[in-house]
Every structure is written in structure tokens, then in C-alpha cells.
Design an enzyme around this catalytic site. Structure first.
Site, PDB file in Angstrom:
ATOM      1  N   PRO A  87       3.052  73.044 -43.714  1.00  0.00           N
ATOM      2  CA  PRO A  87       2.246  72.842 -43.229  1.00  0.00           C
ATOM      3  C   PRO A  87       1.162  74.006 -42.329  1.00  0.00           C
ATOM      4  O   PRO A  87      -0.133  73.108 -41.904  1.00  0.00           O
ATOM      5  CB  PRO A  87       3.031  71.961 -41.617  1.00  0.00           C
ATOM      6  CG  PRO A  87       4.456  72.283 -42.397  1.00  0.00           C
ATOM      7  CD  PRO A  87       3.880  73.385 -43.533  1.00  0.00           C
ATOM      8  N   GLU A 114      13.756  76.619 -43.212  1.00  0.00           N
ATOM      9  CA  GLU A 114      12.541  76.997 -42.310  1.00  0.00           C
ATOM     10  C   GLU A 114      10.835  77.031 -42.846  1.00  0.00           C
ATOM     11  O   GLU A 114      10.426  77.671 -42.318  1.00  0.00           O
ATOM     12  CB  GLU A 114      13.113  77.621 -41.157  1.00  0.00           C
ATOM     13  CG  GLU A 114      14.151  77.539 -40.055  1.00  0.00           C
ATOM     14  CD  GLU A 114      13.878  75.865 -39.518  1.00  0.00           C
ATOM     15  OE1 GLU A 114      12.599  75.606 -39.018  1.00  0.00           O
ATOM     16  OE2 GLU A 114      13.823  75.009 -39.704  1.00  0.00           O
ATOM     17  N   ARG A 152      -4.570  62.634 -62.485  1.00  0.00           N
ATOM     18  CA  ARG A 152      -5.959  61.217 -62.598  1.00  0.00           C
ATOM     19  C   ARG A 152      -7.138  62.010 -63.006  1.00  0.00           C
ATOM     20  O   ARG A 152      -7.751  60.940 -63.486  1.00  0.00           O
ATOM     21  CB  ARG A 152      -5.453  60.729 -61.447  1.00  0.00           C
ATOM     22  CG  ARG A 152      -5.542  60.961 -60.117  1.00  0.00           C
ATOM     23  CD  ARG A 152      -5.622  59.696 -58.717  1.00  0.00           C
ATOM     24  NE  ARG A 152      -6.300  58.833 -58.900  1.00  0.00           N
ATOM     25  CZ  ARG A 152      -7.498  58.523 -59.150  1.00  0.00           C
ATOM     26  NH1 ARG A 152      -8.295  59.396 -58.193  1.00  0.00           N
ATOM     27  NH2 ARG A 152      -8.039  58.023 -58.668  1.00  0.00           N
ATOM     28  N   ASP A 167     -14.117  55.957 -57.043  1.00  0.00           N
ATOM     29  CA  ASP A 167     -12.920  55.222 -55.381  1.00  0.00           C
ATOM     30  C   ASP A 167     -13.321  56.218 -54.517  1.00  0.00           C
ATOM     31  O   ASP A 167     -13.960  56.988 -55.031  1.00  0.00           O
ATOM     32  CB  ASP A 167     -11.623  55.909 -56.414  1.00  0.00           C
ATOM     33  CG  ASP A 167     -11.094  57.127 -56.997  1.00  0.00           C
ATOM     34  OD1 ASP A 167     -10.589  57.534 -57.671  1.00  0.00           O
ATOM     35  OD2 ASP A 167     -12.114  58.060 -56.552  1.00  0.00           O
TER      36      ASP A 167
HETATM   37  N1  ADE Z   1       5.554  71.255 -46.230  1.00  0.00           N
HETATM   38  C1  ADE Z   1       6.244  71.173 -45.214  1.00  0.00           C
HETATM   39  N2  ADE Z   1       5.212  69.951 -44.547  1.00  0.00           N
HETATM   40  C2  ADE Z   1       4.092  69.901 -45.398  1.00  0.00           C
HETATM   41  C3  ADE Z   1       2.757  69.920 -45.652  1.00  0.00           C
HETATM   42  N3  ADE Z   1       2.687  69.372 -44.793  1.00  0.00           N
HETATM   43  N4  ADE Z   1       2.004  69.892 -46.290  1.00  0.00           N
HETATM   44  C4  ADE Z   1       2.300  70.608 -47.436  1.00  0.00           C
HETATM   45  N5  ADE Z   1       3.465  71.143 -47.362  1.00  0.00           N
HETATM   46  C5  ADE Z   1       4.535  70.699 -46.176  1.00  0.00           C
END
Ligand code: ADE
Length: 245
Positions: A87, A114, A152, A167
Site C-alpha cells: 500500500p 506486516e 490482456r 476500453d
Molecule cells: N498489499 C497489501 N495491500 C496492498 C495494496 N493495496 N496494494 C498492493 N499490495 C498490497
């Protein structure tokens, strides 16, 4: 395109091998997907891959040694950029998908718990990618999203060569509505313009619907994008129509 994935759950990637467009792409010689499990690169009886975080706190952290050895093994066959899914990474969009799909090889590192010891990120990872502002239990689903988006786009994978370029997002706009038979479904009729066979008119109608949808649902996309003269004219006409209502 060669893709190698470092994951504690290699079985998850069978979904891509066994279904739909990704199966078709991976059955070709031009695309390959292999998984490497850091557990196979541990040195102890319990095949330990994680440990408690220094400084305390909840959860576990993936240890550097098994990952380093695993990455060394992948590197025997793949010298492409190593992407860590997290994230904290740059957010995936169609532009990034297209950039990565153009590379001959890629390595994905999927974290669990984690996350991964920071020293692996600093010393071995080239790029960090997030698929959105939410937290998954691991990087696997994120890697699968990215892999499907890339596969794709490979030449000959989609039924029609045009589908990928037409698309949502490839032109920076949302997609227009689609219809198939029957012409009248429970009283809802297919727009007449699509039945007439006038391709210039159909093209204009589709562009109009794309612009309209983008403006109502994702105005931020229009702000970021250069509009062609025709698009600008259509948007102005849509504005006038709306003001007249
Ligand atoms: N691992 C945990 N959450 C994630 C996300 N939102 N994007 C990429 N990898 C992740």
C-alpha cells in the site's frame, strides 16, 4: 513476457493459469509465469520465514535471509525490475500497466504479515506498487491484478485487436455503454443510432457517452487530460444541452 513471482502462496496463481484471458495468454510461448516460495530457501527445520518486529508491536515481519536467497535464485533466470506490492507504493493506473506490459521480464515480490524487512526493500527492490488505498492481507491479489491487466494487453490475447485500446482509461476516458441482443429487453430499447450502421454517427455517439460519463463520474480524469478539438466541442454541446433542460 516472463514473470516470476516470489510468494508464500504459489497456489493462488493457479487461478490465472486456469481461467479466462490470463490462461490463454500463459498458454502461449511468449508469456510465462513461475512462482518461487521463500520457504524453500530457509535453513531451519520449521522452514521459518517470519519473526517478531524489532521495537515491538503486533504481527510478524518477513525475514531477510530466505528472501535474499530466493531473489538470488530468481535472478539466475530473470533480470527484470523487481516490484514489491504494497500500500506504500505508487498507485497503479492504466499508464503504469502499459509501461510494465512493454517490458520483457518482471519479478514480483508479495509480502505477507506486516510486510518485508526494510533492508530487502532498500537493497533489492526497484519499485513499489499499490493497487489502491486499502489494505490486503498480502501482495498476492495485488500482483494478480497487475498480471491480468498486463497479460490482456499482449498482442493477440484479446479477441479483437481493438478491444484493449478502446476500453476505459486507455484513452483517459471512461467507457461508453455496450448493448447486445435482444433489441428490446423488458421494455429497454437499444439506442437507435447503434442499429443504423452509420459508423461515423456511432463513433460520435460513443465518444459523447464516454465524455458524459467521465464528466459526471470522474471529472478528475478530464482535468488531467488534454481534450481534442472534437472532444471539446462535444463537451460544450453537452453543457448547452444540460443548461437548456
Ligand atoms: N498489499 C497489501 N495491500 C496492498 C495494496 N493495496 N496494494 C498492493 N499490495 C498490497
Amino acid at each position: 513476457m516472463r514473470i516470476d513471482v516470489i510468494t508464500l502462496f504459489p497456489g493462488m496463481f493457479d487461478v490465472l493459469r486456469e481461467n479466462g484471458i490470463t490462461r490463454i495468454a500463459l498458454e502461449r510461448e511468449s508469456a510465462g509465469l513461475s512462482c518461487y516460495n521463500p520457504r524453500d530457501f530457509t535453513g531451519d527445520r520449521h522452514r521459518t520465514v517470519d519473526d517478531r518486529p524489532y521495537g515491538g508491536g503486533p504481527g510478524m515481519v518477513m525475514m531477510p535471509e530466505p528472501l535474499d536467497r530466493c531473489i538470488d535464485a530468481v535472478r539466475q533466470a530473470n533480470s527484470g525490475p523487481l516490484i514489491y506490492l504494497s500500500p506504500q507504493g505508487e498507485t497503479l493506473d492504466q499508464r503504469l500497466v502499459e509501461e510494465l506490459a512493454g517490458l520483457p521480464s518482471l519479478v514480483f515480490l508479495c509480502g505477507r504479515y506486516e510486510g518485508v524487512d526494510e533492508r530487502i526493500l532498500v537493497s533489492r527492490v526497484d519499485r513499489e506498487v499499490s493497487i489502491g488505498d486499502y489494505v490486503l492481507a498480502g501482495g498476492e491479489l495485488a500482483a494478480m491484478v497487475l498480471i491480468e491487466c498486463m497479460l490482456r494487453l499482449l498482442p493477440g490475447v484479446l479477441g479483437s485487436a481493438e478491444s484493449a485500446t478502446q476500453d476505459s482509461f486507455s484513452a483517459g476516458l471512461l467507457d461508453h455503454p455496450h448493448y447486445t441482443r435482444p433489441e428490446d429487453y423488458r421494455g429497454m430499447r437499444v439506442p437507435g443510432v447503434l442499429l443504423g450502421g452509420n459508423h461515423a454517427e456511432i463513433g460520435r455517439w460513443r465518444l459523447n457517452r464516454s465524455l458524459e460519463r467521465t464528466r459526471t463520474r470522474r471529472p478528475d480524469l478530464l482535468e488531467r487530460r488534454m481534450l481534442s478539438e472534437v472532444e471539446q466541442q462535444l463537451l460544450t454541446a453537452l453543457d448547452t444541452e444540460q443548461n437548456d433542460e
